[in-house]
Scaffold this active site. Sequence first.
Site, PDB file in Angstrom:
ATOM      1  N   ASP A   1       0.870  -1.186   0.000  1.00 30.50           N
ATOM      2  CA  ASP A   1       0.000   0.000   0.000  1.00 30.50           C
ATOM      3  C   ASP A   1       0.902   1.228   0.000  1.00 30.50           C
ATOM      4  O   ASP A   1       2.132   1.104  -0.072  1.00 30.50           O
ATOM      5  CB  ASP A   1      -0.947  -0.004   1.220  1.00 30.50           C
ATOM      6  CG  ASP A   1      -2.265   0.723   0.923  1.00 30.50           C
ATOM      7  OD1 ASP A   1      -2.233   1.958   0.787  1.00 30.50           O
ATOM      8  OD2 ASP A   1      -3.315   0.064   0.821  1.00 30.50           O
TER       9      ASP A   1
ATOM     10  N   PHE B   1       0.771   0.925  -6.891  1.00 27.89           N
ATOM     11  CA  PHE B   1       0.389  -0.104  -7.866  1.00 27.89           C
ATOM     12  C   PHE B   1       0.407   0.372  -9.323  1.00 27.89           C
ATOM     13  O   PHE B   1       0.139  -0.401 -10.238  1.00 27.89           O
ATOM     14  CB  PHE B   1      -0.915  -0.820  -7.499  1.00 27.89           C
ATOM     15  CG  PHE B   1      -2.110   0.038  -7.128  1.00 27.89           C
ATOM     16  CD1 PHE B   1      -2.569   1.052  -7.950  1.00 27.89           C
ATOM     17  CD2 PHE B   1      -2.805  -0.241  -5.941  1.00 27.89           C
ATOM     18  CE1 PHE B   1      -3.689   1.791  -7.602  1.00 27.89           C
ATOM     19  CE2 PHE B   1      -3.923   0.511  -5.590  1.00 27.89           C
ATOM     20  CZ  PHE B   1      -4.376   1.524  -6.416  1.00 27.89           C
TER      21      PHE B   1
ATOM     22  N   ARG C   1      -8.623  -6.492  -3.237  1.00 25.93           N
ATOM     23  CA  ARG C   1      -9.988  -6.343  -2.727  1.00 25.93           C
ATOM     24  C   ARG C   1     -10.364  -4.869  -2.739  1.00 25.93           C
ATOM     25  O   ARG C   1      -9.668  -4.026  -2.154  1.00 25.93           O
ATOM     26  CB  ARG C   1     -10.130  -6.893  -1.303  1.00 25.93           C
ATOM     27  CG  ARG C   1     -11.606  -6.830  -0.835  1.00 25.93           C
ATOM     28  CD  ARG C   1     -11.837  -7.382   0.551  1.00 25.93           C
ATOM     29  NE  ARG C   1     -11.518  -6.424   1.591  1.00 25.93           N
ATOM     30  CZ  ARG C   1     -12.063  -6.432   2.805  1.00 25.93           C
ATOM     31  NH1 ARG C   1     -12.935  -7.372   3.118  1.00 25.93           N
ATOM     32  NH2 ARG C   1     -11.707  -5.549   3.701  1.00 25.93           N
TER      33      ARG C   1
ATOM     34  N   HIS D   1     -12.412  -1.427  -8.731  1.00 23.92           N
ATOM     35  CA  HIS D   1     -13.700  -0.763  -9.016  1.00 23.92           C
ATOM     36  C   HIS D   1     -13.616   0.762  -8.847  1.00 23.92           C
ATOM     37  O   HIS D   1     -14.508   1.472  -9.288  1.00 23.92           O
ATOM     38  CB  HIS D   1     -14.859  -1.367  -8.192  1.00 23.92           C
ATOM     39  CG  HIS D   1     -14.801  -1.082  -6.722  1.00 23.92           C
ATOM     40  ND1 HIS D   1     -15.882  -1.275  -5.894  1.00 23.92           N
ATOM     41  CD2 HIS D   1     -13.810  -0.626  -5.934  1.00 23.92           C
ATOM     42  CE1 HIS D   1     -15.549  -0.946  -4.653  1.00 23.92           C
ATOM     43  NE2 HIS D   1     -14.301  -0.560  -4.658  1.00 23.92           N
TER      44      HIS D   1
HETATM   45  C1  LIG Z   1     -10.828   0.848  -0.629  1.00 20.59           C
HETATM   46  S1  LIG Z   1      -9.255   0.626   0.108  1.00 20.59           S
HETATM   47  C2  LIG Z   1      -9.132  -1.145   0.095  1.00 20.59           C
HETATM   48  C3  LIG Z   1      -8.147  -1.655   1.100  1.00 20.59           C
HETATM   49  C4  LIG Z   1      -8.053  -3.181   1.207  1.00 20.59           C
HETATM   50  N1  LIG Z   1      -7.785  -3.818  -0.055  1.00 20.59           N
HETATM   51  C5  LIG Z   1      -9.320  -3.746   1.801  1.00 20.59           C
HETATM   52  O1  LIG Z   1     -10.112  -4.352   1.110  1.00 20.59           O
HETATM   53  O2  LIG Z   1      -9.512  -3.531   3.015  1.00 20.59           O
HETATM   54  C6  LIG Z   1      -8.154   1.121  -1.191  1.00 20.59           C
HETATM   55  C7  LIG Z   1      -6.700   1.037  -0.795  1.00 20.59           C
HETATM   56  O3  LIG Z   1      -5.895   1.355  -1.937  1.00 20.59           O
HETATM   57  C8  LIG Z   1      -4.764   2.083  -1.490  1.00 20.59           C
HETATM   58  N2  LIG Z   1      -4.195   2.813  -2.626  1.00 20.59           N
HETATM   59  C9  LIG Z   1      -4.694   3.873  -3.292  1.00 20.59           C
HETATM   60  N3  LIG Z   1      -3.870   4.241  -4.293  1.00 20.59           N
HETATM   61  C10 LIG Z   1      -2.818   3.381  -4.257  1.00 20.59           C
HETATM   62  C11 LIG Z   1      -1.655   3.229  -5.070  1.00 20.59           C
HETATM   63  N4  LIG Z   1      -1.422   4.039  -6.112  1.00 20.59           N
HETATM   64  N5  LIG Z   1      -0.802   2.234  -4.770  1.00 20.59           N
HETATM   65  C12 LIG Z   1      -1.047   1.402  -3.721  1.00 20.59           C
HETATM   66  N6  LIG Z   1      -2.137   1.490  -2.924  1.00 20.59           N
HETATM   67  C13 LIG Z   1      -3.013   2.474  -3.195  1.00 20.59           C
HETATM   68  C14 LIG Z   1      -5.343   2.981  -0.432  1.00 20.59           C
HETATM   69  O4  LIG Z   1      -4.330   3.495   0.411  1.00 20.59           O
HETATM   70  C15 LIG Z   1      -6.296   2.026   0.284  1.00 20.59           C
HETATM   71  O5  LIG Z   1      -5.674   1.343   1.340  1.00 20.59           O
END
Ligand SMILES: C[S@@+](CC[C@H](N)C(=O)[O-])C[C@H]1O[C@@H](n2cnc3c(N)ncnc32)[C@H](O)[C@@H]1O
Length: 442
Positions: free
Chosen positions: A273, A300, A315, A319
């Site tokens: 993350d 990512f 997860r 979307h």
């Molecule tokens: C909706 S949350 C989902 C977190 C986890 N997968 C869950 O289901 O509990 C989206 C996650 O994506 C991370 N995120 C957003 N942009 C990102 C990036 N460019 N690279 C890595 N992580 C990222 C955010 O920090 C956040 O923790």
Amino acid sequence: MASLTELAENILAHAKRLDAFTTSKGLPSSSFDRHTLSDLPTDLEECRKSLVDACQSLKQLGNGPIGQHYEVLFNFTDALSLRFVYHYKLALYVPDDEGISFSELGRAAGVDETLVRRFLQHAMINGFFQEKSPGFVSHSTASLLLKQSKGMQDTVGFLLYDIAPGSVHVIEAMQKWPHSGEPIETGFNIAEQTSDSFYQHLARDKERSRRFGGGMRFMTQGSLYDINHLIDGYDWGALDRPGGCVVDVGGGHGGVSQALARATKHLKFVVQDLEGTVAEGTRLLPPDLSGRVEFMSHDFFKEQPIQHADIYFFRFILHNWSDKYAAQILEKLIPAMKHGSRVVIYEFLPDEVANTSWTQKQKRNLDMIQATGWNSLERTASDWRKLFASVSKGYQFLGTKTPKGSAVSLIEASFETRQVNGVAGSNPIRDQLPDDTAVLAS
Ligand SMILES: C[S@@+](CC[C@H](N)C(=O)[O-])C[C@H]1O[C@@H](n2cnc3c(N)ncnc32)[C@H](O)[C@@H]1O
């Protein structure tokens, strides 16, 4: 289509089953004073949903076409009266089990008594509060939940204040930025007058950011979101050997990886993350999982640093991204993948064709939210198939699975090096490795 009588008989049959169940448990029939239909066994939960679906169909037929229009056209008033309740924290001033007069409630909340009466009498039609004796407000199960649950308060707050205003500007955004898949060209951007993305904008306001997190947590609790659906819905055992590795991309604080680590013996989980989230995840990690779950700061949109994982897991990530960006995220995995690496996605999966059952509406609601805040979408199975195909010939879409009783579905693709060997998009790093060489030669 069932007749009115058939629908009503259907409802009666479901109601009788549910009443028989609560009676057998020594509980009263569910009412606005006491909800007794929570935590039902799976078959009765299905029965409850069928009751709701049949009631909605009967209501729509009873209302007729004009009534159906009006129900939708006036539903901004439902949001308005609830916003009033939320803003003035009215639920907090009503005692748990006795009434309070409109005037006393108005005094306590610092709002005009007439306004309190008007807005609450509207909210009561939606099941919030009751006026059991004239001039006196008492709780219903829904308003009491709003009083007692911070998570429910956060959910009401973020949906009504952070999301709903943007929905009014979605069409305007589509006209201003035609065919946009950019997360900064949305109805949310117009409503908030910002050129930041949703998360960046909220991050500037600590309380809004906290409220969003609280609301998300509340909405993803309960049996529909039980992590056991993910644990039991996928054959993790097949990978559970020393050296097995799952990369949890955008894994937040690692809650999912922790649960999967506890359900398996050998699999190792790398939670990736952004920097701050990773630091917090590391701090919160229970010490007994420190050898099985580790955190890594990784964006990512950059090349995946963990080579040859068995699964790259997502997860509630893709979307939030339009196809343009979701494809980039999937593309960045390719140089790291071995033959047979899997991408496993855990997200909402709307039906391919219209499903008008009321209890299936939440996925469509969420799709509208993606359109409002992110210019993205909840993808159907064929949307996923197309997305993978657009990224690389190596991606083989394997299908989807919705575990029984789960709101969330598994979407899976494998990576087949044979498909990309010798064509654009082949993988020079992976192709040098002995095990892959063997596969490629076969
Ligand atoms: C909706 S949350 C989902 C977190 C986890 N997968 C869950 O289901 O509990 C989206 C996650 O994506 C991370 N995120 C957003 N942009 C990102 C990036 N460019 N690279 C890595 N992580 C990222 C955010 O920090 C956040 O923790």
